[in-house]
Each structure stands twice: as structure tokens, then as C-alpha cells.
Design a protein around this motif. Structure first.
Motif, PDB file in Angstrom:
ATOM      1  N   GLY A 214       7.029  -1.161   9.236  1.00 41.64           N
ATOM      2  CA  GLY A 214       7.597   0.160   9.026  1.00 41.64           C
ATOM      3  C   GLY A 214       8.917   0.146   8.281  1.00 41.64           C
ATOM      4  N   SER A 215       9.486   1.330   8.123  1.00 42.68           N
ATOM      5  CA  SER A 215      10.721   1.488   7.364  1.00 42.68           C
ATOM      6  C   SER A 215      11.894   0.774   8.026  1.00 42.68           C
ATOM      7  CB  SER A 215      11.036   2.973   7.200  1.00 42.68           C
ATOM      8  OG  SER A 215      12.260   3.155   6.515  1.00 42.68           O
ATOM      9  N   GLY A 216      11.986   0.879   9.352  1.00 42.67           N
ATOM     10  CA  GLY A 216      13.076   0.206  10.058  1.00 42.67           C
ATOM     11  C   GLY A 216      13.001  -1.298   9.905  1.00 42.67           C
ATOM     12  N   GLY A 217      11.781  -1.844  10.001  1.00 44.76           N
ATOM     13  CA  GLY A 217      11.614  -3.273   9.800  1.00 44.76           C
ATOM     14  C   GLY A 217      11.950  -3.692   8.384  1.00 44.76           C
ATOM     15  N   CYS A 218      11.665  -2.830   7.421  1.00 45.71           N
ATOM     16  CA  CYS A 218      12.009  -3.120   6.028  1.00 45.71           C
ATOM     17  C   CYS A 218      13.518  -3.227   5.864  1.00 45.71           C
ATOM     18  CB  CYS A 218      11.438  -2.023   5.125  1.00 45.71           C
ATOM     19  SG  CYS A 218      11.954  -2.135   3.390  1.00 45.71           S
ATOM     20  N   GLN A 219      14.240  -2.292   6.470  1.00 44.49           N
ATOM     21  CA  GLN A 219      15.705  -2.325   6.378  1.00 44.49           C
ATOM     22  C   GLN A 219      16.271  -3.598   7.020  1.00 44.49           C
ATOM     23  OE1 GLN A 219      17.534   0.252   4.735  1.00 44.49           O
ATOM     24  NE2 GLN A 219      15.434   0.705   4.127  1.00 44.49           N
ATOM     25  N   ALA A 220      15.722  -3.972   8.172  1.00 47.55           N
ATOM     26  CA  ALA A 220      16.187  -5.182   8.853  1.00 47.55           C
ATOM     27  C   ALA A 220      15.864  -6.432   8.039  1.00 47.55           C
ATOM     28  CB  ALA A 220      15.558  -5.278  10.244  1.00 47.55           C
ATOM     29  N   HIS A 221      14.667  -6.465   7.472  1.00 49.21           N
ATOM     30  CA  HIS A 221      14.255  -7.608   6.654  1.00 49.21           C
ATOM     31  C   HIS A 221      15.129  -7.731   5.414  1.00 49.21           C
ATOM     32  CE1 HIS A 221      11.442  -9.644   3.718  1.00 49.21           C
ATOM     33  NE2 HIS A 221      11.396 -10.465   4.745  1.00 49.21           N
TER      34      HIS A 221
ATOM     35  N   LEU B 178      -1.590  -9.519   4.673  1.00 51.76           N
ATOM     36  CA  LEU B 178      -2.077  -8.176   5.010  1.00 51.76           C
ATOM     37  C   LEU B 178      -2.054  -7.240   3.811  1.00 51.76           C
ATOM     38  CD1 LEU B 178      -0.063  -7.724   8.347  1.00 51.76           C
ATOM     39  CD2 LEU B 178      -2.409  -8.553   8.093  1.00 51.76           C
ATOM     40  N   ARG B 179      -1.383  -7.693   2.740  1.00 53.46           N
ATOM     41  CA  ARG B 179      -1.192  -6.882   1.527  1.00 53.46           C
ATOM     42  C   ARG B 179      -0.420  -5.599   1.818  1.00 53.46           C
ATOM     43  NH1 ARG B 179      -6.990  -7.262  -1.660  1.00 53.46           N
ATOM     44  NH2 ARG B 179      -6.970  -9.517  -2.006  1.00 53.46           N
ATOM     45  N   ARG B 180       0.411  -5.639   2.840  1.00 52.78           N
ATOM     46  CA  ARG B 180       1.257  -4.489   3.149  1.00 52.78           C
ATOM     47  C   ARG B 180       2.378  -4.948   4.076  1.00 52.78           C
ATOM     48  NH1 ARG B 180       0.584  -2.351   8.253  1.00 52.78           N
ATOM     49  NH2 ARG B 180      -1.121  -3.249   9.471  1.00 52.78           N
ATOM     50  N   TRP B 181       3.422  -4.138   4.175  1.00 54.40           N
ATOM     51  CA  TRP B 181       4.501  -4.427   5.109  1.00 54.40           C
ATOM     52  C   TRP B 181       4.157  -3.811   6.459  1.00 54.40           C
ATOM     53  CZ3 TRP B 181       8.213  -7.633   5.906  1.00 54.40           C
ATOM     54  CH2 TRP B 181       9.201  -7.352   6.849  1.00 54.40           C
ATOM     55  N   PRO B 182       4.028  -4.631   7.516  1.00 55.41           N
ATOM     56  CA  PRO B 182       3.496  -4.123   8.785  1.00 55.41           C
ATOM     57  C   PRO B 182       4.534  -3.551   9.740  1.00 55.41           C
ATOM     58  CG  PRO B 182       3.729  -6.499   8.913  1.00 55.41           C
ATOM     59  CD  PRO B 182       4.185  -6.097   7.532  1.00 55.41           C
TER      60      PRO B 182
ATOM     61  N   GLU C  21      -1.475   0.533  -0.073  1.00 53.31           N
ATOM     62  CA  GLU C  21      -2.161   0.720   1.202  1.00 53.31           C
ATOM     63  C   GLU C  21      -2.769  -0.604   1.658  1.00 53.31           C
ATOM     64  OE1 GLU C  21      -2.150   3.418   2.982  1.00 53.31           O
ATOM     65  OE2 GLU C  21      -0.991   4.551   1.519  1.00 53.31           O
ATOM     66  N   ALA C  22      -3.014  -0.720   2.976  1.00 55.55           N
ATOM     67  CA  ALA C  22      -3.573  -1.949   3.525  1.00 55.55           C
ATOM     68  C   ALA C  22      -4.911  -2.257   2.873  1.00 55.55           C
ATOM     69  CB  ALA C  22      -3.749  -1.812   5.044  1.00 55.55           C
ATOM     70  N   GLY C  23      -5.072  -3.492   2.406  1.00 54.74           N
ATOM     71  CA  GLY C  23      -6.319  -3.941   1.832  1.00 54.74           C
ATOM     72  C   GLY C  23      -6.472  -3.656   0.354  1.00 54.74           C
ATOM     73  N   SER C  24      -5.592  -2.827  -0.234  1.00 54.79           N
ATOM     74  CA  SER C  24      -5.677  -2.508  -1.658  1.00 54.79           C
ATOM     75  C   SER C  24      -4.693  -3.357  -2.442  1.00 54.79           C
ATOM     76  CB  SER C  24      -5.394  -1.019  -1.888  1.00 54.79           C
ATOM     77  OG  SER C  24      -4.062  -0.710  -1.510  1.00 54.79           O
ATOM     78  N   LEU C  25      -4.952  -3.506  -3.742  1.00 52.89           N
ATOM     79  CA  LEU C  25      -4.069  -4.281  -4.597  1.00 52.89           C
ATOM     80  C   LEU C  25      -2.886  -3.422  -5.021  1.00 52.89           C
ATOM     81  CD1 LEU C  25      -6.628  -6.114  -6.907  1.00 52.89           C
ATOM     82  CD2 LEU C  25      -5.207  -7.150  -5.130  1.00 52.89           C
ATOM     83  N   PRO C  26      -1.671  -4.000  -5.030  1.00 56.40           N
ATOM     84  CA  PRO C  26      -0.506  -3.246  -5.499  1.00 56.40           C
ATOM     85  C   PRO C  26      -0.660  -2.877  -6.971  1.00 56.40           C
ATOM     86  CG  PRO C  26       0.153  -5.250  -4.327  1.00 56.40           C
ATOM     87  CD  PRO C  26      -1.318  -5.343  -4.571  1.00 56.40           C
TER      88      PRO C  26
END
Length: 293
Positions: free
Chosen positions: A84-91, A78-82, A3-8
Motif C-alpha cells: 500500500g501507499s504507507g508501505g511505499c512511503q516507508a520503503h 508479484l508484479r505489484r507493490w503489496p 495491476e497485479a499480474g499485468s505487465l507495467p
């Protein structure tokens, strides 16, 4: 994904900071050096040769790898992927395409140098163009297969960037990984090593070749080998036995490859020196013009 702001999960504050800094340094170094290579081709007509076209292809691919790393470094702030899922696939698609093009471009350069040194005939524009076209079409094809259901893209352990996902234990993802590793890692590595080894044997009597014949294959093996090995281990044993901190190391090693390639192929081949000489010529011309006026 954290989650945003938390450590993985599995990471401490210092580890997250270290990965962020390393990614940022690798991205900026790779982008800067490979952009310098592309600029050299654009401004130096004498570099526009079929053999240098292969180096340009490699520089563009490595720029893509570094751009992918820069996106990951930015998201790690940001400690997160901003996106979304579609952006993850494109990245994931963009990074995987660039990585495969980098590996295959290195093999194409090795073959082109073998052709030049061992057949004593210049590489034709049609041959070089066909090689570059094949490299990028093949890389895009393999990178698009996860969209068709063979393999998949997923978040990396930090959750701040996306890449080829680990095998899920099913035949589909495992078979994709092994077939992809053979055609896009082992085969290019074999072509690279064999081409330079034949060059060494051919030119042993006339003196060493004017290019480094050992670094390219070592860069492929040591740069991309750990990444391939990690996925193979994940396919055979799963990821439960691999600590999350260790899982990010192969990706960080792989993102150093663009910098190593730039130094080896551009600096070692005198490409950057051409840009320096051209700039010196411009400066001399400007000084002469001021004197005349």
C-alpha cells in the motif's frame, strides 16, 4: 502502478524478468558481503578502531541499500507493490536514508584516511563517533523532508518498489532535488576526490598509500551519478522523453554499489582476512584440544 499480474507500461516480459534477476543478485551479493564485514567487526577485537568504525557505518548503510533492493525483488515476483501507499512511503524513506548514509560514509572514510596518512595522527574515537552520528542524522533528516512536504516518494516505473519521486514540474520538488543533489552527492564526491588526491600528493615521495585512492570517487560518480543525472533530466525536461526501461537502469547501477564498496573497503583493507585468520585459529585450537583429550 501496474495491476497485479499485468505487465507495467513500457515493459515486456523479458525486461521484467531481467530486472527481477538483477535486483535479486545485487541484493543477495550486497547483503552477504556486507554482513560478512559486520561479522568481522563483531568477532575481531583488533578491528574495533576509530577508522574501522567508519567502514562499519558504510557496511551497515550498504546493507540497508541491499535490503531495500531485496524488498523490491520480492515485490517484483508479484508484479505489484503489496504494502500500500504507507508501505511505499516507508520503503522509500528506508532506501533513501541508507543511500545517503552510504554516500556520506564514503566521504567520511576518505577524510579519515586523509587525516591518518597526511597528519600522521590517529583518528580519535570521539571524532569517528561524531562523524558516524552526523552521517546518520543528516541522512535521516534529508530522507524525512518529503514527509514534511519538500519532495516526495513515489513508485518506480515497474511499480514494485518506491524511491524518491521525479520532480512534478513545480518549484517545490525541483528545488528539493537540486539542493539535495548538491549537499548529498556533489559535496561528498568533492570531499572524497579531494581527500584522496591530497593523499597522493602528500605521499608521492614516500611511495603510494596502502589504499585504493581512485576507486572510491569513481564508485560514487559512476554508481550514484546516473541516478542523480536521471532526476536532474526529469526536473528539466520531464519524464515523457525518457523510456520507462531506461528509467530503471540508474537504480540498478546504484544497487551494485554495496557490492563494490564491500570488495574495496573490506577486502582491500584486510577486514575479511581477519575473520579468516580468526577462524583458522579457532580450528587449530579445537584440533589441539582433541589431541590433548
Amino acid at each position: 502502478m501496474a495491476e497485479a499480474g499485468s505487465l507495467p507500461t513500457g515493459f515486456g516480459e523479458l525486461e521484467v524478468l531481467a530486472v527481477r534477476v538483477v535486483l535479486l543478485v545485487e541484493a543477495l551479493a550486497g547483503l552477504s558481503l556486507n554482513s560478512l564485514t559486520v561479522l568481522s567487526f563483531c568477532t575481531s577485537p583488533e578491528l574495533r578502531t576509530p577508522s574501522h568504525l567508519l567502514v562499519l557505518s558504510l557496511a551497515l548503510a550498504d546493507s540497508g541499500v541491499s535490503l531495500n533492493a531485496l524488498t523490491g525483488a520480492t515485490a517484483s515476483l508479484l508484479r505489484r507493490w503489496p504494502c500500500g501507499s504507507g508501505g511505499c512511503q516507508a520503503h522509500g524513506f528506508q532506501g533513501f536514508t541508507a543511500a545517503l548514509a552510504s554516500i556520506c560514509s564514503s566521504a567520511a572514510i576518505a577524510w579519515g584516511r586523509y587525516h591518518h596518512y597526511c597528519t600522521r595522527s590517529r583518528l580519535a574515537w570521539s571524532t569517528a563517533g561524531s562523524l558516524v552520528l552526523f552521517v546518520w542524522l543528516s541522512s535521516s533528516f534529508w530522507a524525512a523532508l518529503p514527509f514534511l512536504g519538500w519532495g516526495h516518494y513515489d513508485y518506480e516505473p515497474l511499480g514494485t518498489c518506491c524511491s524518491l519521486g521525479y520532480p512534478r514540474g513545480d518549484r517545490n520538488s525541483t528545488s528539493f532535488l537540486f539542493v539535495m543533489a548538491f549537499f548529498n552527492f556533489l559535496l561528498p564526491l568533492f570531499i572524497t576526490r579531494t581527500s584522496y588526491r591530497l593523499m597522493e600528493q602528500k605521499l608521492r615521495r614516500t611511495g603510494p598509500p596502502q589504499v585504493n585512492t581512485t576507486l572510491p570517487a569513481r564508485t560514487l560518480l559512476l554508481g550514484w551519478g546516473p541516478y542523480a543525472l536521471l532526476h536532474l533530466c526529469a526536473a528539466l525536461m520531464g519524464t515523457a522523453l525518457i523510456p520507462p526501461g531506461l528509467q530503471v537502469v540508474p537504480a540498478l547501477i546504484a544497487k551494485m554499489v554495496p557490492t563494490v564498496n564491500a570488495v574495496n573497503y573490506a577486502l582491500g583493507s584486510g577486514i575479511w582476512q581477519r575473520l579468516s585468520l580468526q577462524r583458522s585459529g579457532w580450528d587449530s585450537a579445537q584440533r589441539a584440544a582433541r589431541v590433548l583429550h
